[in-house]
Write a protein that holds these residues in place. Structure first.
Motif, short mmCIF file in Angstrom:
data_model
loop_
_atom_site.label_atom_id
_atom_site.label_comp_id
_atom_site.label_asym_id
_atom_site.label_seq_id
_atom_site.Cartn_x
_atom_site.Cartn_y
_atom_site.Cartn_z
N TYR A 14 97.90 102.87 61.92
CA TYR A 14 98.01 103.22 63.32
C TYR A 14 97.09 102.34 64.15
O TYR A 14 95.95 102.04 63.74
CB TYR A 14 97.65 104.69 63.53
CG TYR A 14 98.67 105.65 62.94
CD1 TYR A 14 99.92 105.80 63.51
CD2 TYR A 14 98.35 106.39 61.80
CE1 TYR A 14 100.86 106.68 62.97
CE2 TYR A 14 99.29 107.28 61.24
CZ TYR A 14 100.54 107.40 61.83
OH TYR A 14 101.44 108.26 61.28
N TRP A 15 97.59 101.90 65.29
CA TRP A 15 96.78 101.05 66.19
C TRP A 15 95.85 101.95 67.00
O TRP A 15 95.99 102.18 68.18
CB TRP A 15 97.73 100.24 67.07
CG TRP A 15 97.13 99.25 68.01
CD1 TRP A 15 97.53 99.00 69.28
CD2 TRP A 15 96.02 98.37 67.79
NE1 TRP A 15 96.76 98.03 69.87
CE2 TRP A 15 95.83 97.63 68.96
CE3 TRP A 15 95.17 98.14 66.71
CZ2 TRP A 15 94.83 96.66 69.10
CZ3 TRP A 15 94.17 97.18 66.83
CH2 TRP A 15 94.01 96.45 68.00
N GLU A 16 94.87 102.48 66.22
CA GLU A 16 93.88 103.41 66.76
C GLU A 16 92.53 103.08 66.13
O GLU A 16 92.44 102.23 65.24
CB GLU A 16 94.30 104.87 66.42
CG GLU A 16 95.64 105.27 67.01
CD GLU A 16 96.17 106.56 66.43
OE1 GLU A 16 95.45 107.20 65.62
OE2 GLU A 16 97.31 106.94 66.78
N ASP A 17 91.47 103.74 66.57
CA ASP A 17 90.13 103.46 66.06
C ASP A 17 90.09 103.55 64.53
O ASP A 17 90.53 104.56 63.95
CB ASP A 17 89.11 104.45 66.64
CG ASP A 17 88.81 104.17 68.11
OD1 ASP A 17 89.18 103.08 68.59
OD2 ASP A 17 88.24 105.06 68.77
N LEU A 61 89.28 92.90 64.29
CA LEU A 61 89.63 93.83 65.38
C LEU A 61 89.70 93.10 66.72
O LEU A 61 90.59 93.37 67.54
CB LEU A 61 88.60 94.96 65.44
CG LEU A 61 88.58 95.89 64.21
CD1 LEU A 61 87.43 96.89 64.31
CD2 LEU A 61 89.92 96.62 64.05
N GLU A 62 88.78 92.15 66.92
CA GLU A 62 88.80 91.38 68.17
C GLU A 62 90.06 90.51 68.25
O GLU A 62 90.69 90.40 69.31
CB GLU A 62 87.54 90.50 68.23
CG GLU A 62 87.33 89.78 69.56
CD GLU A 62 88.10 88.46 69.64
OE1 GLU A 62 88.47 88.06 70.76
OE2 GLU A 62 88.34 87.83 68.58
N ALA A 63 90.44 89.90 67.10
CA ALA A 63 91.63 89.05 67.07
C ALA A 63 92.89 89.87 67.30
O ALA A 63 93.83 89.42 67.96
CB ALA A 63 91.71 88.32 65.73
N LEU A 64 92.94 91.08 66.75
CA LEU A 64 94.10 91.96 66.99
C LEU A 64 94.22 92.29 68.47
O LEU A 64 95.32 92.25 69.05
CB LEU A 64 93.97 93.23 66.16
CG LEU A 64 94.28 93.12 64.67
CD1 LEU A 64 93.88 94.40 63.94
CD2 LEU A 64 95.77 92.82 64.45
N ASP A 65 93.11 92.63 69.10
CA ASP A 65 93.13 92.93 70.54
C ASP A 65 93.67 91.74 71.33
O ASP A 65 94.51 91.89 72.22
CB ASP A 65 91.71 93.25 71.03
CG ASP A 65 91.39 94.74 70.92
OD1 ASP A 65 92.32 95.54 71.04
OD2 ASP A 65 90.21 95.07 70.71
N ARG A 66 93.18 90.56 70.98
CA ARG A 66 93.55 89.35 71.72
C ARG A 66 95.03 89.00 71.50
O ARG A 66 95.76 88.70 72.45
CB ARG A 66 92.66 88.19 71.28
CG ARG A 66 92.88 86.91 72.09
CD ARG A 66 91.92 85.81 71.69
NE ARG A 66 92.19 85.34 70.32
CZ ARG A 66 91.44 85.64 69.27
NH1 ARG A 66 90.36 86.42 69.42
NH2 ARG A 66 91.73 85.18 68.07
N TYR A 74 101.16 89.30 65.36
CA TYR A 74 99.84 88.73 65.09
C TYR A 74 99.84 88.05 63.71
O TYR A 74 100.70 88.31 62.86
CB TYR A 74 98.74 89.80 65.13
CG TYR A 74 98.88 90.87 64.06
CD1 TYR A 74 98.27 90.71 62.82
CD2 TYR A 74 99.61 92.03 64.31
CE1 TYR A 74 98.40 91.68 61.83
CE2 TYR A 74 99.74 93.01 63.33
CZ TYR A 74 99.13 92.83 62.09
OH TYR A 74 99.26 93.76 61.11
N SER A 75 98.85 87.19 63.52
CA SER A 75 98.67 86.52 62.23
C SER A 75 97.17 86.33 62.02
O SER A 75 96.49 85.75 62.88
CB SER A 75 99.38 85.15 62.21
OG SER A 75 99.14 84.48 60.99
N LEU A 76 96.66 86.82 60.88
CA LEU A 76 95.23 86.81 60.62
C LEU A 76 94.96 86.40 59.17
O LEU A 76 95.81 86.55 58.29
CB LEU A 76 94.63 88.20 60.84
CG LEU A 76 94.81 88.87 62.20
CD1 LEU A 76 94.37 90.31 62.11
CD2 LEU A 76 94.03 88.12 63.26
#
Length: 386
Positions: A14-17, A61-66, A74-76
């Motif tokens: 889930y895109w949650e904390d 987490l910062e990259a996901l936000d961005r 996204y790709s990480l």
């Protein structure tokens, strides 16, 4: 969507904390070493973020936000923990979707890229090490070439052997280098092996080092040159880079020739043995006495094969004891030369008496020289005189 047959492991969160776990498929569980989904969820306390390496977590987490800002994909790349507490590198490619319950979910396909990361890390370490060596090296003639772009980037030289300058084309430099070879055949060898096409093709096949030793012209005469060429991939540009170093080995060549000449007068053979690495190099031998050892190899292995061919059991036992590295060190403690005499058959089946002498070439490096002399005639004369 959750089919285990898809390539690479899959998971959703889930895109949650803390990224609460939504699902994880069997292939991903296998990659991470877990027995089942419940086993994994228990280990990460239900939060996918807990499975991400602590040093990577904030950046992920910062990259996901961005990346998800105004986009749904996204790709990480990051490290994720296995059940045994070790970490693997993964490439995580995913998108943001809506779950059946209406909550936002990140659905990811992960590929284990640990081996690729290790390879890239090794490439960088090797390249950085070579750059450091190049920058701190004191060889008079050396250079750095971008083979991919065909350009000389750096060239250091003395005036009497100059063949290039910074910014010259690599092809020009190779032609000028080849023209310095005294022997026409060596000129062709240099042109062939150092052609840009040949270097790039061989590099793709794994060949990264070249060595040349040849008589080379310079402004005021000639000299024996030993050239080392080493190729690496620049990890930042992906260009193939070549570093080369030239040494004047004229004096060494002269010494080798003189040594070989003297050796042929007095000895059957002379070999150089490295007692640390266990290998040896034959420096000189008399062809007429037959070849009992190859020109190089693992010393203890080769002499054991020799004893089987040329010695009886008792002579073989004594020979191997005398040639044992620990025995050699003990025998040479406090004296310059250690010697012993043995009787054996030569390769022609004749019974001969041989005298071996062992001495340090360089004690700190544990390099010893071994000479063998045929003393059959001397031994027979002594027996006859009794």
């Amino acid at each position: 969507m959750l089919n285990d047959s898809l390539p690479g492991g899959m998971f959703g969160c889930y895109w949650e904390d803390g990224l609460p776990v939504y699902f994880i498929n069997g292939m991903m569980l296998d990659v991470l070493g877990y027995d089942g989904e419940a086993d994994f969820i228990s280990d990460v306390d239900g939060l996918m973020a807990n499975g991400i390496h602590p040093d990577d977590r904030a950046a992920v987490l910062e990259a996901l936000d961005r990346q998800l800002s105004g986009n749904f994909q996204y790709s990480l790349e990051y490290r994720i923990r296995k059940k045994n507490k070790s970490y693997i590198w993964v490439q995580d490619i995913g998108r943001l979707v809506k779950a059946e319950n209406g909550r936002d979910v990140l659905v990811s396909v992960c590929m284990d890229i640990t081996d690729e990361k290790k390879r890239l890390q090794m490439e960088r370490e090797l390249y950085d090490r070579e750059m450091a060596y190049f920058s701190g090296n004191s060889v008079e003639i050396q250079g750095r070439i971008n083979v991919t772009r065909g350009r000389v980037e750096r060239y250091f030289h003395t005036e009497d052997v100059s063949i290039s300058h910074d910014g010259d084309s690599f092809k020009q430099m190779v032609i000028k280098l080849a023209d310095t070879a005294v022997e026409p055949s060596y000129r062709e060898k240099l042109l062939s092996e150092l052609s840009r096409k040949n270097l790039l093709n061989n590099f793709r096949s794994g060949k990264q080092e070249y060595q040349f030793e040849f008589l080379r012209k310079k402004n005021n005469g000639m000299f024996w040159a030993h050239m080392d060429f080493r190729l690496y991939l620049n990890p930042d540009t992906q260009d193939v880079m070549m570093f080369f170093y030239t040494k004047n080995v004229t004096e060494q060549k002269v010494r080798d020739y003189t040594f070989d000449f003297i050796a042929k007068m007095d000895y059957d053979l002379i070999c150089d043995v490295d007692m640390v690495r266990g290998n040896y190099q034959m420096l000189s031998r008399r062809a007429e006495n037959g070849t009992t050892l190859p020109d190089s190899g693992v010393f203890q292995d080769e002499i054991r094969q020799k004893t089987c061919r040329l010695m009886d059991e008792e002579t073989s036992r004594r020979y191997l004891e005398c040639m044992d590295f620990d025995n050699i060190r003990n025998q040479l403690e406090g004296r310059k030369v250690y010697s012993f005499v043995l009787q054996m058959n030569d390769t022609n089946g004749s019974f001969r008496t041989k005298k071996y002498q062992i001495f340090y070439i360089n004690e700190p490096l544990q390099r010893v020289g071994i000479t063998r002399t045929d003393v059959t005639d001397i031994a027979q004369e002594k027996i006859a005189g009794l």
